[in-house]
Design an enzyme around this catalytic site. Structure first.
Site, PDB file in Angstrom:
ATOM      1  N   HIS A  28      68.115  -2.376 -41.085  1.00  0.00           N
ATOM      2  CA  HIS A  28      68.085  -0.868 -41.078  1.00  0.00           C
ATOM      3  C   HIS A  28      67.580  -0.484 -39.841  1.00  0.00           C
ATOM      4  O   HIS A  28      66.264  -0.365 -39.559  1.00  0.00           O
ATOM      5  CB  HIS A  28      67.125  -0.540 -42.342  1.00  0.00           C
ATOM      6  N   HIS A  30      68.858   3.071 -37.128  1.00  0.00           N
ATOM      7  CA  HIS A  30      69.675   4.026 -36.715  1.00  0.00           C
ATOM      8  C   HIS A  30      69.909   4.240 -35.475  1.00  0.00           C
ATOM      9  O   HIS A  30      69.089   4.176 -34.577  1.00  0.00           O
ATOM     10  CB  HIS A  30      69.227   5.471 -37.333  1.00  0.00           C
ATOM     11  N   GLU A 217      62.685   7.242 -51.264  1.00  0.00           N
ATOM     12  CA  GLU A 217      62.121   7.224 -50.027  1.00  0.00           C
ATOM     13  C   GLU A 217      61.069   8.771 -50.036  1.00  0.00           C
ATOM     14  O   GLU A 217      59.747   8.633 -50.271  1.00  0.00           O
ATOM     15  CB  GLU A 217      62.697   7.237 -48.401  1.00  0.00           C
TER      16      GLU A 217
HETATM   17  O1  2ND Z   1      64.536   7.026 -43.070  1.00  0.00           O
HETATM   18  C1  2ND Z   1      65.514   7.823 -43.166  1.00  0.00           C
HETATM   19  N1  2ND Z   1      65.827   8.553 -44.306  1.00  0.00           N
HETATM   20  C2  2ND Z   1      66.916   9.347 -44.049  1.00  0.00           C
HETATM   21  N2  2ND Z   1      67.682   9.801 -43.511  1.00  0.00           N
HETATM   22  C3  2ND Z   1      67.490   9.079 -42.101  1.00  0.00           C
HETATM   23  C4  2ND Z   1      66.291   8.285 -41.992  1.00  0.00           C
HETATM   24  N3  2ND Z   1      66.334   8.001 -40.666  1.00  0.00           N
HETATM   25  C5  2ND Z   1      67.331   8.578 -40.046  1.00  0.00           C
HETATM   26  N4  2ND Z   1      68.186   9.327 -40.875  1.00  0.00           N
HETATM   27  C6  2ND Z   1      69.119  10.160 -40.622  1.00  0.00           C
HETATM   28  C7  2ND Z   1      69.003  10.928 -39.521  1.00  0.00           C
HETATM   29  C8  2ND Z   1      70.296  10.469 -38.577  1.00  0.00           C
HETATM   30  O2  2ND Z   1      70.750  11.586 -37.885  1.00  0.00           O
HETATM   31  C9  2ND Z   1      71.110   9.846 -39.749  1.00  0.00           C
HETATM   32  C10 2ND Z   1      72.356   8.890 -39.365  1.00  0.00           C
HETATM   33  O3  2ND Z   1      71.622   7.779 -38.395  1.00  0.00           O
HETATM   34  O4  2ND Z   1      70.315   9.379 -40.719  1.00  0.00           O
HETATM   35 ZN    ZN Z   2      66.751   5.205 -42.427  1.00  0.00          ZN
END
Ligand code: 2ND
Ligand code: ZN
Length: 362
Positions: A28, A30, A217
């Site tokens: 996990h 991004h 979350e």
């Molecule tokens: O932890 C997260 N929770 C929900 N969405 C997230 C998290 N970290 C990053 N994102 C979103 C922001 C990014 O633009 C997108 C794609 O990677 O995913």
């Molecule tokens: Zn995430």
């Protein structure tokens, strides 16, 4: 600017040498949350993006971590406007993916599943397919530069608040022979339950394609229930609020039992959880309780730039909070490979030929 009313995230950990050397697997992470700050500054100049809060790379790194350290997932996500702004051309995406692979390999990561939302990279005129091809090319280049020490696969993310998830699921299936290992949904959890994207998940199921879902979350156990029982997810992004279904004495409710007993992996990201308010501090983070209760736990970074972390630092925080030794990290790393969206023989090879010998040699 320091938005934080959340004093939870301490300064970066000083990492022990054995932790750097330990083989790691991250499920996990991004792509758009892990750029090198200097690369953002250079690309912003090249592309005429003038909205960065600072052009000093070191200050920019601090800015991201502080701005994200708000106690709210929504505010955490606002910071991604600056990274996505410089990820709109083929060259930029390729460079960022290659650097991502290099940085992870330098931190001892031997297997990584990196996720991003192709729909967020179309402003420069690329098509969805071109975005995926650029990122894939970048990762192949990064693997080469790292001398084959790391294997990278991608997960294509559909954003929860838009309506393109079925299209992104189809894109995932179309590119699955080419470095794309699965699908995910991400973005603000409140008001965007996973079942909104049921057609995407049903398509992936029909196509025998892997997916994971960010759940539990910012919203509690009901989001995890929907992700697992309505959408059929194989893993859970974060999932830490499964503790809503666990009594103080450790008795598991039916959902928590189902998740544990079916070995559904939790992609736990402690530092990110501290920033978004999903946990108060490392010492009270539920990862340790969940591990002791027998959940399949993997340890992850979520967003290396935005959360100001690395896999080694996540390991170190766990050492400091819970006294974990190498055997626990070996367990997390093997758990990650067991849950990876990679064919079984490749997972087995990484475990037997890379991870086990790497830990034996520490
Ligand atoms: O932890 C997260 N929770 C929900 N969405 C997230 C998290 N970290 C990053 N994102 C979103 C922001 C990014 O633009 C997108 C794609 O990677 O995913
Ligand atoms: Zn995430």
């Amino acid at each position: 600017m320091h938005l934080s009313d959340n004093p939870a995230t301490p300064a970066a950990a000083t990492v022990s040498e054995w932790i750097r050397r330990a083989p790691k697997a991250v499920l996990h992470d991004h792509l758009d949350g892990g750029l090198r700050p200097a690369t953002i500054v250079e690309l912003a100049r090249e592309h005429g993006y003038t909205a960065l809060p600072t052009e000093d790379p070191a200050e920019l790194a601090v800015w991201f971590r502080d701005a994200a350290d708000s106690g709210s997932l929504e505010r955490y996500l606002e910071t991604f406007a600056h990274t996505c702004a410089v990820m709109q051309t083929r060259e930029a995406l390729q460079r960022i993916a290659a650097e991502c692979a290099e940085d992870l390999a330098a931190d001892g990561v031997v297997y990584a599943e990196i996720r991003y939302a192709p729909e967020q990279h179309l402003e420069g005129g690329l098509t969805l397919d071109e975005v995926v091809e650029a990122v894939n090319d970048g990762f192949r280049e990064g693997e080469r530069r790292a001398g084959g020490r790391i294997t990278v696969r991608t997960l294509l993310t559909g954003m929860r608040h838009t309506d393109r998830s079925l299209e992104i699921a189809q894109l995932t299936v179309a590119h699955r022979e080419n470095g794309v290992a699965g699908f995910d949904i991400a973005g603000g959890e409140i008001g965007n339950p996973p079942a909104r994207h049921l057609p995407a998940f049903q398509h992936l199921k029909r196509e025998n394609c892997h997916f994971t879902i960010h759940a539990g979350e910012a919203v509690g156990a009901e989001s995890i229930h929907e992700a697992v029982q309505v959408c059929g997810t194989e893993r859970i992004g974060h999932g830490v609020r499964i503790t809503d279904d666990i009594a103080e004495d450790g008795t598991l409710g039916r959902l928590a039992s189902y998740v544990r007993d079916n070995r559904i992996a939790l992609e736990v990201c402690p530092t990110s959880n501290l920033q978004t308010g999903a946990a108060k501090d490392y010492a009270s983070h539920p990862i340790d309780e969940l591990r002791r209760l027998g959940f399949r736990i993997t340890l992850n970074t979520d967003n290396r730039l935005v959360s100001g972390t690395t896999m080694s630092e996540e390991f170190q925080h766990m050492v400091d909070a819970f006294g974990y030794g190498p055997e626990v990290f070996e367990e997390f790393t093997v758990a990650a490979l067991d849950a990876a969206f990679l064919p079984l023989p490749e997972r087995q090879r990484l475990i037997d030929e890379v991870v086990r010998p790497g830990y034996a040699a520490l």
